[in-house]
Structures are given as structure tokens and as C-alpha cells.
Write an enzyme that holds these catalytic residues in place. Structure first.
Site, mmCIF file in Angstrom:
data_model
loop_
_atom_site.group_PDB
_atom_site.id
_atom_site.type_symbol
_atom_site.label_atom_id
_atom_site.label_comp_id
_atom_site.label_asym_id
_atom_site.label_seq_id
_atom_site.Cartn_x
_atom_site.Cartn_y
_atom_site.Cartn_z
ATOM 1 N N HIS A 122 0.900 -1.140 -0.080
ATOM 2 C CA HIS A 122 -0.043 0.080 -0.010
ATOM 3 C C HIS A 122 0.856 1.309 0.063
ATOM 4 O O HIS A 122 0.455 2.442 0.364
ATOM 5 C CB HIS A 122 -1.124 -0.017 1.021
ATOM 6 N N CYS A 149 7.842 20.288 -7.481
ATOM 7 C CA CYS A 149 8.462 19.224 -7.632
ATOM 8 C C CYS A 149 10.027 19.340 -7.516
ATOM 9 O O CYS A 149 10.435 20.556 -8.355
ATOM 10 C CB CYS A 149 8.077 18.362 -8.614
ATOM 11 N N SER A 191 -7.649 -6.721 9.900
ATOM 12 C CA SER A 191 -9.091 -7.215 10.146
ATOM 13 C C SER A 191 -9.462 -7.909 9.165
ATOM 14 O O SER A 191 -10.531 -8.383 8.935
ATOM 15 C CB SER A 191 -9.674 -6.020 10.344
HETATM 16 N N1 APR Z 1 -1.927 -7.161 18.073
HETATM 17 C C1 APR Z 1 -2.527 -7.738 17.100
HETATM 18 N N2 APR Z 1 -3.507 -7.333 16.578
HETATM 19 C C2 APR Z 1 -4.124 -6.216 16.912
HETATM 20 C C3 APR Z 1 -3.332 -5.297 17.958
HETATM 21 C C4 APR Z 1 -2.315 -5.811 18.793
HETATM 22 N N3 APR Z 1 -1.793 -5.202 19.725
HETATM 23 N N4 APR Z 1 -4.096 -4.135 18.022
HETATM 24 C C5 APR Z 1 -5.134 -4.284 17.169
HETATM 25 N N5 APR Z 1 -4.993 -5.327 16.389
HETATM 26 C C6 APR Z 1 -5.977 -5.912 15.241
HETATM 27 C C7 APR Z 1 -7.283 -5.388 15.351
HETATM 28 O O1 APR Z 1 -8.280 -6.359 16.365
HETATM 29 C C8 APR Z 1 -7.806 -5.523 13.852
HETATM 30 O O2 APR Z 1 -8.539 -6.664 13.635
HETATM 31 O O3 APR Z 1 -5.497 -5.427 14.258
HETATM 32 C C9 APR Z 1 -6.592 -5.212 12.936
HETATM 33 C C10 APR Z 1 -6.212 -3.939 12.305
HETATM 34 O O4 APR Z 1 -7.241 -4.095 11.397
HETATM 35 P P1 APR Z 1 -7.614 -2.622 10.550
HETATM 36 O O5 APR Z 1 -7.621 -1.661 11.384
HETATM 37 O O6 APR Z 1 -8.535 -2.827 9.648
HETATM 38 O O7 APR Z 1 -6.233 -2.509 9.747
HETATM 39 P P2 APR Z 1 -5.574 -3.245 8.392
HETATM 40 O O8 APR Z 1 -6.447 -4.589 8.509
HETATM 41 O O9 APR Z 1 -4.171 -3.344 8.323
HETATM 42 O O10 APR Z 1 -6.482 -2.491 7.287
HETATM 43 C C11 APR Z 1 -6.159 -2.768 5.910
HETATM 44 O O11 APR Z 1 -7.238 -0.676 5.142
HETATM 45 O O12 APR Z 1 -7.713 1.465 5.394
HETATM 46 C C12 APR Z 1 -6.985 0.512 4.630
HETATM 47 O O13 APR Z 1 -5.065 1.008 3.482
HETATM 48 C C13 APR Z 1 -5.520 0.771 4.930
HETATM 49 O O14 APR Z 1 -3.837 -0.670 4.936
HETATM 50 C C14 APR Z 1 -5.019 -0.441 5.621
HETATM 51 C C15 APR Z 1 -6.028 -1.495 5.053
#
Ligand code: APR
Length: 250
Positions: A122, A149, A191
Site C-alpha cells: 500500500h 517538485c 482485520s
Molecule cells: N496485536 C494484534 N492485533 C491487533 C493489535 C495488537 N496489539 N491491536 C489491534 N489489532 C488488530 C485489530 O483487532 C484489527 O483486527 O489489528 C487489526 C487491524 O485492522 P484494521 O484497522 O482494519 O487495519 P488493516 O487490516 O491493516 O487495514 C487494511 O485498510 O484502510 C485500509 O489501507 C488501509 O492498509 C490498510 C487496510
């Protein structure tokens, strides 16, 4: 809830290449926000207003403000790689077969931890590109629509080197090639809501016959697709898994 020793024995196949996918959860304990948790970034901002190509056309000032804030946050000296980032770098150094680390995160914490075979699918918050001339360069200062730029000197074309919703993630061919022949796929701190990353577990499982592991605070959207799961803090569970795979503490 660490994985059981009998499961670790299944995973400890040293001939197996490993693909690891990380998300915002791995950087949470370093002090960076996730996206979809109650205190997450998307609770404060509307995705369509800050993270799409249309948003950049309609309101570039808001988009720049959003990424300038996040860039400044990442540059805070308090934000450092944590034990989970460090454990994954150790795995890459010591595992006898290939380890590819694919992150959805735009922070540089895996890089700072020492991971080398690393894909930022990303993009990277500390880089910018120019829509006019194609320049790609590292960047740590605030960015605005009037910033010229450094290559073509035009204004209005510089953007964060990140993948917005509706854009194609980077290096997908290399990622699919690694997934389709891996022996072990590990998903950490995501997630599982955003494709194509959310579909990687199925490719590893169905095309490569890989063992698949989910490590997260709670079951993600694709939890049922994984062979094994472990729920809790990444800084506890990831070093424990890596220690077990490398037979450091077994
Ligand atoms: N240890 C393990 N897991 C954790 C912790 C922790 N300390 N804290 C939070 N989490 C988990 C949460 O339970 C959640 O399921 O991390 C997950 C984060 O999920 P998202 O916030 O949805 O992030 P992500 O999956 O990386 O998002 C994917 O979405 O918005 C876009 O581009 C953005 O790269 C990102 C993509």
C-alpha cells in the site's frame, strides 16, 4: 493464546517458504493507530474524503493535511519498531528457506526493524511521487499543493506514495508468485476487510496447499479460512511463534 506445540511441529518445515502479511495491528503497540478499531483512523476520517484519487482532486488540502499529520506522527522519536517487527526480521535472517514479508502498512517500522525481503503493497508514507514527471523520492516535510517538485519544479502534482482506495496495490505479481508456492502463510494484525490482501490466505491455501496461521487481537473477517489461529497482542504472540519456529525456546 499461543499456538499449541503439536501445531508448531506441523509448521516447522524448514523447506517451506514463508509469506507473512501484516496490517495495522502489528504497529499498534509501537503507538500508531489502526483503522477499524473504535479509536481507529476511520472513526475520525471518512475514507472517501482522504484516501481516494477523487478526494485528491476535490480537496487536495484535506488529503495533504491527513498525510502530513500521519507523516509527522511516524517521525516522532517515540515511535519505534516493537518486538513483533523485530521477531519477523529475525525470522528472515535465520529461516533456511525464503521469507517474504508483505505489509499493508505505510509506516517504515518493518524496514527499521531490519526486514529486507519486504513489500509495501500500500506504499510508503515517507515517500512522495510526482503526477507530472514520475519522480519518486523520500520525503519527511509537510507537503502541500504549492510544493514544487524537486525534479520538474511544477506544483500541484506531488502526492503521497500511498495506494488509495480504487488504485492497484504495488508488486502484486511478485506477491502472487510467492503465495502460489509457499508452505506457510502467516497473517498478523489485519482485520481482513480490504482486498486483495484479504484474499491471500485462500491463494496460499488453495493454490500452494500451505499451512495458514492468523495472529490478531480478535478473529478477523476471514478467520474461518485459516488452519490455525492465535488471538492476543502481536508483541507477545509473534515473538513466541518465531522463537518456536526457530527452536530458540522449545
Ligand atoms: N496485536 C494484534 N492485533 C491487533 C493489535 C495488537 N496489539 N491491536 C489491534 N489489532 C488488530 C485489530 O483487532 C484489527 O483486527 O489489528 C487489526 C487491524 O485492522 P484494521 O484497522 O482494519 O487495519 P488493516 O487490516 O491493516 O487495514 C487494511 O485498510 O484502510 C485500509 O489501507 C488501509 O492498509 C490498510 C487496510
Amino acid at each position: 493464546m499461543p499456538l499449541r506445540p503439536d501445531i508448531i511441529n506441523i509448521l516447522r518445515d524448514e523447506a517451506a517458504t514463508i509469506v507473512i502479511l501484516t496490517g495495522a495491528g502489528i504497529s499498534k503497540e509501537s503507538g500508531l493507530h489502526t483503522f477499524r478499531d473504535p479509536d481507529g483512523i476511520w472513526a475520525k476520517y471518512d475514507i472517501s474524503e482522504v484516501a481516494t484519487p477523487e478526494a485528491f482532486i476535490n480537496n487536495p488540502d484535506l488529503v495533504h493535511h491527513f498525510y502530513n499529520d500521519r507523516r509527522a506522527g511516524l517521525l516522532d522519536p517515540a515511535i519505534q519498531p516493537n518486538k513483533a517487527h523485530l521477531a519477523l526480521a529475525r525470522l528472515e535472517t535465520r529461516w533456511p528457506s525464503d521469507v517474504l514479508l508483505v505489509t499493508q502498512n505505510i509506516d517504515d517500522l518493518h524496514y527499521r526493524a531490519g526486514s529486507k525481503n519486504l513489500i509495501h503493497m500500500h506504499g510508503e508514507l515517507l515517500k512522495i511521487s510526482c503526477n507530472h514527471c514520475g519522480l519518486l523520492t523520500v520525503w519527511s516535510a509537510p507537503l502541500g499543493r504549492d510544493t514544487p517538485c524537486t525534479s520538474c519544479t511544477k506544483t500541484g502534482g506531488l502526492r503521497p506514495h500511498v495506494v488509495w482506495f480504487g488504485e492497484m496495490p504495488f508488486e502484486m505479481e511478485r506477491i502472487y508468485a510467492a503465495l502460489s508456492k509457499c508452505g506457510l502463510f502467516i497473517s498478523i494484525g489485519t482485520s481482513g476487510n480490504v482486498y486483495p490482501a484479504a484474499g491471500f490466505v485462500q491463494i496460499a491455501s488453495e493454490e500452494a496447499g500451505a499451512e495458514t496461521v492468523e495472529i490478531n487481537l480478535e478473529p478477523g473477517s476471514g478467520a474461518s479460512l485459516f488452519d490455525h489461529s492465535s488471538y492476543g497482542l502481536a508483541t507477545k504472540l509473534v515473538p513466541a511463534l518465531i522463537d518456536s519456529l526457530l527452536m530458540d525456546q522449545v
